[in-house]
Design an enzyme around this catalytic site. Structure first.
Site, PDB file in Angstrom:
ATOM      1  N   TRP A 118       1.672 -13.836  11.653  1.00  0.00           N
ATOM      2  CA  TRP A 118       1.175 -12.671  12.404  1.00  0.00           C
ATOM      3  C   TRP A 118       0.754 -11.598  11.407  1.00  0.00           C
ATOM      4  O   TRP A 118       1.586 -10.916  10.839  1.00  0.00           O
ATOM      5  CB  TRP A 118       2.303 -12.168  13.304  1.00  0.00           C
ATOM      6  CG  TRP A 118       1.956 -11.055  14.240  1.00  0.00           C
ATOM      7  CD1 TRP A 118       1.598  -9.787  13.909  1.00  0.00           C
ATOM      8  CD2 TRP A 118       1.964 -11.111  15.672  1.00  0.00           C
ATOM      9  NE1 TRP A 118       1.390  -9.033  15.037  1.00  0.00           N
ATOM     10  CE2 TRP A 118       1.606  -9.826  16.136  1.00  0.00           C
ATOM     11  CE3 TRP A 118       2.242 -12.109  16.599  1.00  0.00           C
ATOM     12  CZ2 TRP A 118       1.537  -9.519  17.490  1.00  0.00           C
ATOM     13  CZ3 TRP A 118       2.169 -11.801  17.951  1.00  0.00           C
ATOM     14  CH2 TRP A 118       1.812 -10.521  18.385  1.00  0.00           C
ATOM     15  N   ASP A 119      -0.541 -11.449  11.228  1.00  0.00           N
ATOM     16  CA  ASP A 119      -1.055 -10.557  10.180  1.00  0.00           C
ATOM     17  C   ASP A 119      -1.445  -9.200  10.765  1.00  0.00           C
ATOM     18  O   ASP A 119      -1.595  -9.034  11.995  1.00  0.00           O
ATOM     19  CB  ASP A 119      -2.275 -11.238   9.524  1.00  0.00           C
ATOM     20  CG  ASP A 119      -2.468 -10.853   8.070  1.00  0.00           C
ATOM     21  OD1 ASP A 119      -1.908  -9.833   7.645  1.00  0.00           O
ATOM     22  OD2 ASP A 119      -3.197 -11.578   7.365  1.00  0.00           O
TER      23      ASP A 119
ATOM     24  N   CYS B 211       3.325 -10.415   8.515  1.00  0.00           N
ATOM     25  CA  CYS B 211       2.433 -10.261   7.363  1.00  0.00           C
ATOM     26  C   CYS B 211       1.628  -8.997   7.611  1.00  0.00           C
ATOM     27  O   CYS B 211       1.359  -8.645   8.762  1.00  0.00           O
ATOM     28  CB  CYS B 211       1.501 -11.469   7.279  1.00  0.00           C
ATOM     29  SG  CYS B 211       0.289 -11.372   5.953  1.00  0.00           S
TER      30      CYS B 211
ATOM     31  N   ASP C 211      32.245  33.289   2.978  1.00  0.00           N
ATOM     32  CA  ASP C 211      31.668  34.464   3.615  1.00  0.00           C
ATOM     33  C   ASP C 211      30.164  34.279   3.580  1.00  0.00           C
ATOM     34  O   ASP C 211      29.543  34.259   2.522  1.00  0.00           O
ATOM     35  CB  ASP C 211      32.071  35.726   2.855  1.00  0.00           C
ATOM     36  CG  ASP C 211      31.566  36.958   3.585  1.00  0.00           C
ATOM     37  OD1 ASP C 211      30.684  36.800   4.460  1.00  0.00           O
ATOM     38  OD2 ASP C 211      32.040  38.052   3.279  1.00  0.00           O
TER      39      ASP C 211
ATOM     40  N   ASP D 196       0.379  -9.985  -1.070  1.00  0.00           N
ATOM     41  CA  ASP D 196      -0.803 -10.803  -1.363  1.00  0.00           C
ATOM     42  C   ASP D 196      -0.909 -11.100  -2.852  1.00  0.00           C
ATOM     43  O   ASP D 196      -1.779 -11.859  -3.267  1.00  0.00           O
ATOM     44  CB  ASP D 196      -2.076 -10.085  -0.893  1.00  0.00           C
ATOM     45  CG  ASP D 196      -2.371 -10.386   0.561  1.00  0.00           C
ATOM     46  OD1 ASP D 196      -1.696 -11.259   1.143  1.00  0.00           O
ATOM     47  OD2 ASP D 196      -3.281  -9.742   1.131  1.00  0.00           O
TER      48      ASP D 196
ATOM     49  N   ASP E  35      -4.801 -20.824   7.964  1.00  0.00           N
ATOM     50  CA  ASP E  35      -4.891 -19.357   7.865  1.00  0.00           C
ATOM     51  C   ASP E  35      -6.169 -18.851   8.523  1.00  0.00           C
ATOM     52  O   ASP E  35      -6.812 -19.557   9.322  1.00  0.00           O
ATOM     53  CB  ASP E  35      -4.766 -18.943   6.381  1.00  0.00           C
ATOM     54  CG  ASP E  35      -4.113 -17.587   6.199  1.00  0.00           C
ATOM     55  OD1 ASP E  35      -4.810 -16.573   6.393  1.00  0.00           O
ATOM     56  OD2 ASP E  35      -2.905 -17.529   5.884  1.00  0.00           O
TER      57      ASP E  35
HETATM   58  C1  DGJ Z   1      -3.911 -11.047   4.411  1.00  0.00           C
HETATM   59  C2  DGJ Z   1      -2.765 -11.974   4.192  1.00  0.00           C
HETATM   60  O1  DGJ Z   1      -1.754 -11.345   3.493  1.00  0.00           O
HETATM   61  C3  DGJ Z   1      -3.273 -13.227   3.504  1.00  0.00           C
HETATM   62  O2  DGJ Z   1      -2.206 -14.071   3.198  1.00  0.00           O
HETATM   63  C4  DGJ Z   1      -4.272 -13.893   4.393  1.00  0.00           C
HETATM   64  O3  DGJ Z   1      -3.635 -14.347   5.545  1.00  0.00           O
HETATM   65  C5  DGJ Z   1      -5.385 -12.923   4.725  1.00  0.00           C
HETATM   66  N1  DGJ Z   1      -4.899 -11.689   5.241  1.00  0.00           N
HETATM   67  C6  DGJ Z   1      -6.319 -13.530   5.730  1.00  0.00           C
HETATM   68  O4  DGJ Z   1      -7.282 -12.653   6.145  1.00  0.00           O
END
Ligand code: DGJ
Length: 731
Positions: free
Chosen positions: A477-478, A526, A53, A548, A366
């Site tokens: 690819w960051d 990344c 209810d 990192d 890098d």
């Molecule tokens: C952040 C990434 O996690 C690192 O491994 C490196 O590629 C730096 N950027 C470079 O600026």
């Protein structure tokens, strides 16, 4: 058949190997969520119906036809505001007349073979005869706003995917202020919530708390998945362990901001709603237009380990794509922690030469090879080689590296721009910035407006030229900052609430174009480490740099925490220098190898400066990794200890056929008068005799799992051990 409709009872039952999910269409057309949990066959679960209810506990449904029916307590599939459900809702609309009420009632459904796709968004795929799809169509009769709920049932994988589509079938514009992907109601039980919090350099730390009588919100308003929270949550029975207990996983396959809301109400019913972040969201839906939510991957399992196994398999086989996702990955050397921005052809070649001599397969160049990139103040956006650093161009370095028998990979951060770049000077309106307001910088960079086609075309042009003009096998690819000043100079005022989501759609569109036109390139995601580690990115990039923080001891909780939802083959993990650059800690090279090998393996240190003994150890590690890779990447993963507690951490891989296993143990700190290093192994065949390579013992699976194994004492700081088990004979 994994989806069955019982016409008479108006029941839709979804079945996987170990779970059942049931929906009932009530007499008013609302969808009741009857059950999700351990398999219950074709049983009609409506006998559990919550008839009470409710005259004073909330409004009955739209037409007030039933005193004992309140949407405020009925478990439902997808809920809206204004019709009596006061819990967290799935959708919020502003109707053309300014009202905010919506009520979706059943119109029809279809069951189709295969798995639905979602336009412009990543979604799990069917490898052939693996999935069935249920599409339920509902409609708000007043506004003609249509809601389609999609369910993908992967029977053998114990996975149910869900998403929603909202279609404006009316005659005027409707605004969506929230459009979640899923609502999951658990009317009974005593639940804990697990989520994965973190920060830069310490992502995905598992945390488990009882769900209280409140709303808990987990999410990201950063326009990206974030380091701080991950779009994966687990609701587990308060008593659930790694081995047993009801566990529900909810994973959003999306790389932008997200929100998970978990509410326990006055009758102890728990609701979890998960979807894109709605904090600043407003999406104008013109007549005839549709909005698709991202996908949520649901799984139910007995115990946290089985739940992880379901996600690991599913991500490997039904999310990650491309030629690389099930293939062996190259062991790589990345120059970042070896040289940072201080790179040139000679240094890079010397590093590559040393790596080749140690058996490493791929060199990765890098940050710092392009534009005026001497530090992190300039250059992002100018994806052209820096001839001051590399006077002979990229090809000279690449061909020398290829000459060593190594592949070549390169770093990019396409979604970003520095003010000090040719790109910014040419297109100051391309980053996201608010009109008349100083933008907020992070790492001296701004975020490009990925909702713009001209921006994406420019990036496609640069990157496709890079990939077609040079012999590049891998892209890192960051994405090194979160989004602020969420304003697009290409969208009208009344569409600025769409920018965050359009940004993610733009990113996916660019990734789709590149990955399909360059299918042989391995893409690694990344984001300042693991700030965008999610199933959405994994659809395009089968591995992602996990963090990192490369300190082996810190990595134990980062990798262990990530393992609840994600497979190790997705986790980029490198051996780096000692002392470690992030923590200053010194760990043995052996320990660093043991930890990094439980991932997509590589090295990130100046190999030219290492003593011969370290080089010998690296040579051995690379050989071992190649031997063990299949077991590590395709095997079943077991957490043998709590990854956040204790003075040692251990985990184990077992091949699906149980013939091979690898046990890993790392001592995480000193302990006076230490307790024995005792572990019970998991996942072995009890009736098989296993040999242990490292000590020559032969022990049955039953003994190793029931009585366990005690490791000898280990001396020194942060020692580690590995045991390789091979089945010898049946007992
Ligand atoms: C952040 C990434 O996690 C690192 O491994 C490196 O590629 C730096 N950027 C470079 O600026």
């Amino acid at each position: 058949m994994s989806i069955v409709f019982d016409q008479q009872k108006q029941l839709l039952t979804l079945t996987t190997t170990n779970s059942s999910y049931q929906i009932q269409i009530d007499q008013l057309g609302f969808l009741h969520h009857l059950y999700y949990g351990s398999r219950t066959g074709s049983q009609d679960m409506s006998y559990q119906h919550l008839a009470q209810d409710v005259a004073f506990s909330g409004n009955p449904v739209e037409y007030r036809k039933s005193r004992d029916l309140s949407l405020d307590i009925i478990p439902q599939e997808y809920t809206s505001f204004g019709i009596g459900d006061y819990r967290v809702n799935s959708i919020a609309v502003i109707n053309p007349d300014g009202s905010r009420t919506a009520g979706f009632q059943y119109v029809g459904h279809e069951i189709v073979k295969g798995k639905y796709a979602i336009p412009a968004l990543p979604a799990a795929y069917d490898n052939g005869d693996e999935a069935e799809t249920l599409i339920i169509t509902l409609c708000d009769k007043v506004t003609a706003l249509k809601l389609r709920l999609y369910y993908g049932v992967f029977e053998k994988q114990d996975i149910i995917t869900r998403c929603a589509e909202i279609v404006n079938d009316g005659k005027a514009v409707t605004t969506l202020e929230k459009a979640a992907s899923v609502c999951l109601d658990l009317p009974f039980g005593n639940w804990d919530l697990m989520h994965f919090w973190g920060k830069h350099c310490l992502e995905r730390q598992p945390e488990r708390n009882p769900i209280g009588h409140c709303i808990t919100t987990i999410g990201s308003t950063r326009g990206m998945t974030s380091h701080q929270q991950n779009p994966f949550i687990i609701l587990c029975d308060h008593e659930a362990t790694e081995d047993h207990g009801d566990c529900y996983g909810m994973m959003l396959a999306y790389s932008g901001g997200f929100k998970a809301e978990i509410e326990k109400n006055q009758i102890n019913s728990v609701r979890a709603v998960l979807g894109i972040d709605d904090t600043y969201f407003a999406w104008k839906l013109e007549p005839g237009e549709s909005f698709h939510t991202p996908e949520v991957i649901l799984s139910f399992a007995d115990g946290l380990t089985s739940l992880s196994h379901n996600y690991h398999r599913f991500i490997r086989h039904n999310i990650c794509r491309g030629v690389h996702h099930l293939q062996k990955r190259p062991v790589l050397i990345n120059n970042w922690e070896a040289t940072y921005f201080d790179l040139d052809e000679d240094k890079m070649f010397a590093l590559a030469k040393e790596a080749a001599a140690l058996g490493i397969d791929q060199f990765v160049l890098d940050d710092g090879w392009f534009g005026a990139r001497y530090d992190d103040n300039a250059g992002l956006g100018d994806w052209f080689v820096n001839y001051r650093k590399l006077p002979n161009g990229l090809d000279s370095l690449i061909s020398k590296i290829n000459g060593l028998g190594m592949k070549f990979g390169i770093w990019v951060e396409p979604e970003m721009i520095n003010e000090d770049s040719d790109l910014y000077r040419a297109h100051p309106d391309w980053p996201l910035t608010d009109p008349g307001r100083e933008p907020t910088f992070c790492r001296n960079q701004l975020v490009l407006d990925m909702s713009r086609k001209d921006v994406r075309d420019y990036l496609y042009d640069c990157l496709s030229r890079l990939l077609s003009e040079h012999n590049i096998a891998y892209i890192k690819w960051d994405f090194n900052r979160c989004i602020s000043n969420v304003y697009s100079h290409a969208l009208p005022t009344d569409r600025q609430g769409e920018v965050s989501h359009r940004f993610v759609l733009g990113l996916y569109e660019l990734l789709e174009r590149l990955t399909s036109n360059f299918p042989n390139v391995l893409f690694e995601g990344c984001s300042g480490g693991g700030g965008r580690f999610d199933a959405g990115m994994l659809y395009y990039t089968p591995q992602i740099w996990l963090s990192d923080d490369t300190d082996a001891i810190e990595r134990l909780t980062i990798q262990g925490g990530s393992s609840y939802g994600y497979p190790v083959c997705a986790m980029g993990a490198h051996v780096s220098a000692a002392p470690n650059h992030q923590t200053g800690r010194t760990t043995p090279i052996y320990t660093r190898g043991v930890v990094a090998m439980s991932g997509a393996f590589g090295y990130e240190l100046d190999l030219t400066k290492l003593p011969a003994s370290d080089k010998d150890e690296i040579r051995r590690q690379v050989r071992q990794y190649h031997q063990d890779e299949e077991l590590i990447h395709q095997g079943l993963y077991y957490r043998l200890t709590d990854v956040t507690k204790g003075y040692y951490t251990a985990w184990q891989f077992v091949s699906e056929d149980k013939s091979k296993s690898l046990v890993n143990l790392v001592i995480t700190g000193p302990q006076p008068n230490p307790e024995p290093l005792h572990l019970r192994f998991k996942g072995l065949d009890p009736d098989t005799l296993y040999s242990i390579e490292e000590n020559g013992l032969s022990v049955s699976g039953a003994a190793l799992m029931n009585s366990g194994y005690t490791f000898p004492r280990m001396a020194g700081d942060y020692p580690a051990a590995q045991l390789h088990l091979s089945a010898i004979s049946a007992l």
